[in-house]
Design an enzyme around this catalytic site. Structure first.
Site, short mmCIF file in Angstrom:
data_model
loop_
_atom_site.label_atom_id
_atom_site.label_comp_id
_atom_site.label_asym_id
_atom_site.label_seq_id
_atom_site.Cartn_x
_atom_site.Cartn_y
_atom_site.Cartn_z
CB CYS A 126 -3.07 -2.09 9.04
SG CYS A 126 -1.60 -1.83 8.11
CG HIS A 154 -2.01 -0.90 1.31
ND1 HIS A 154 -2.27 -1.72 2.38
CD2 HIS A 154 -3.00 -1.14 0.40
CE1 HIS A 154 -3.37 -2.43 2.14
NE2 HIS A 154 -3.82 -2.10 0.94
C1 CIR Z 1 -3.94 -7.75 3.14
O1 CIR Z 1 -3.13 -8.19 2.33
O2 CIR Z 1 -4.95 -7.15 2.77
C2 CIR Z 1 -3.66 -7.95 4.61
N1 CIR Z 1 -3.02 -9.21 4.81
C3 CIR Z 1 -2.81 -6.83 5.17
C4 CIR Z 1 -3.47 -5.50 5.12
C5 CIR Z 1 -2.64 -4.43 5.73
N2 CIR Z 1 -3.31 -3.19 5.70
C6 CIR Z 1 -2.72 -2.02 5.52
O3 CIR Z 1 -1.54 -1.95 5.25
N3 CIR Z 1 -3.48 -0.93 5.56
#
Ligand code: CIR
Length: 256
Positions: free
Chosen positions: A247, A160
């Site tokens: 997150c 991201h």
């Molecule tokens: C994903 O790949 O969507 C989750 N395993 C991790 C999301 C992390 N979120 C973020 O960086 N905002």
């Protein structure tokens, strides 16, 4: 006072989405302890914790940041790029509608909250496997009347935009220049991460405090040397799921 929306860890976290990391076993007990300590750090930073309904069947449900973009005037419910994550948004919308008018990113656009860096009236949107140009256009459509401008940013090498750059102070960004072009932020003061800590650009600013992963000691020193109050949190288990400190919460204040 601020409110932090959070969600408990799913016992299925081991089946989380992964994009840039090889799957490594997650110690669920340890991850839960670290998550509890993160909530304590939020409380110490004067956030009231509001728990979203548990979603044990949604492996990535703990990463609530991706499900919404909360602004002063409204909240935008996202349409996450990973189909497995789309069922996460309904309960977040239910919770947020008590605080803000809400609007929705419409199909077929995709947008993850982790790709949206809010800086004043500018919304930087990372173009990634999760967030499309249509997603950025949808965000612009929804927020233009409230005075926001969307600027898209190419991102390479990480999940991201906020894996690569976060705001740590007014007009001050912590950045990994290998993953996002620093010249796109030329009107900002930039603090580069220590190059040995590539995942070190994800910091959570709450007022005058920075919550920051304990393991990135060199970058933490850089932040402290720049005068920031850094509070360390252990985040190693959820880092295996590609989660960082931003997150796991959606932080709201009365003013945005
Ligand atoms: C994903 O790949 O969507 C989750 N395993 C991790 C999301 C992390 N979120 C973020 O960086 N905002």
């Amino acid at each position: 006072m601020r409110t932090a929306l959070v969600r408990d860890l799913s016992p299925e976290i081991g089946r989380c989405e992964l994009s840039h990391l090889a799957r490594a076993p997650i110690d669920i007990e340890r991850a839960m302890r670290q998550h509890a300590a993160y909530l304590q750090a939020l409380t110490a930073a004067r956030c009231a914790i509001e728990q979203l309904p548990p979603a044990p069947d949604l492996p990535d449900g703990v990463f609530v940041e991706d499900t919404a973009v909360v602004l002063e005037e409204l909240a935008v419910i996202t349409r996450p790029g990973a189909a497995s994550r789309r069922p996460e948004t309904a309960s977040v919308a239910e919770a947020l509608r008590r605080y803000r008018p809400i609007d929705w990113i419409a199909e077929p656009a995709t947008l993850d909250g982790g790709d949206v860096l809010v800086s004043g009236r500018t919304l930087f949107v990372g173009l990634t496997a999760r967030s499309s140009t249509l997603g950025a256009a949808e965000l612009a459509r929804i927020t233009v009347s409230a005075g926001y401008t969307v600027r898209t940013v190419p991102v390479t090498g990480c999940l991201h935009l906020k894996s690569a750059v976060t705001e740590v102070g007014d007009r001050t960004l912590l950045i990994n220049p290998a993953w996002v072009d620093p010249f796109l932020f030329e009107d900002y003061r930039l603090i580069p991460i220590d190059p040995t800590e590539p995942f070190g650009a994800n910091a959570l600013r709450i007022g005058g405090v920075i919550l920051y992963p304990r393991e990135f000691t060199r970058t933490a020193k850089r932040l402290r040397d720049e005068g920031f109050e850094v509070r360390e949190v252990a985040a190693g288990e959820l880092a295996k799921a590609e989660g960082g400190v931003t997150c796991c919460s959606l932080v709201l204040t009365a003013n945005g």
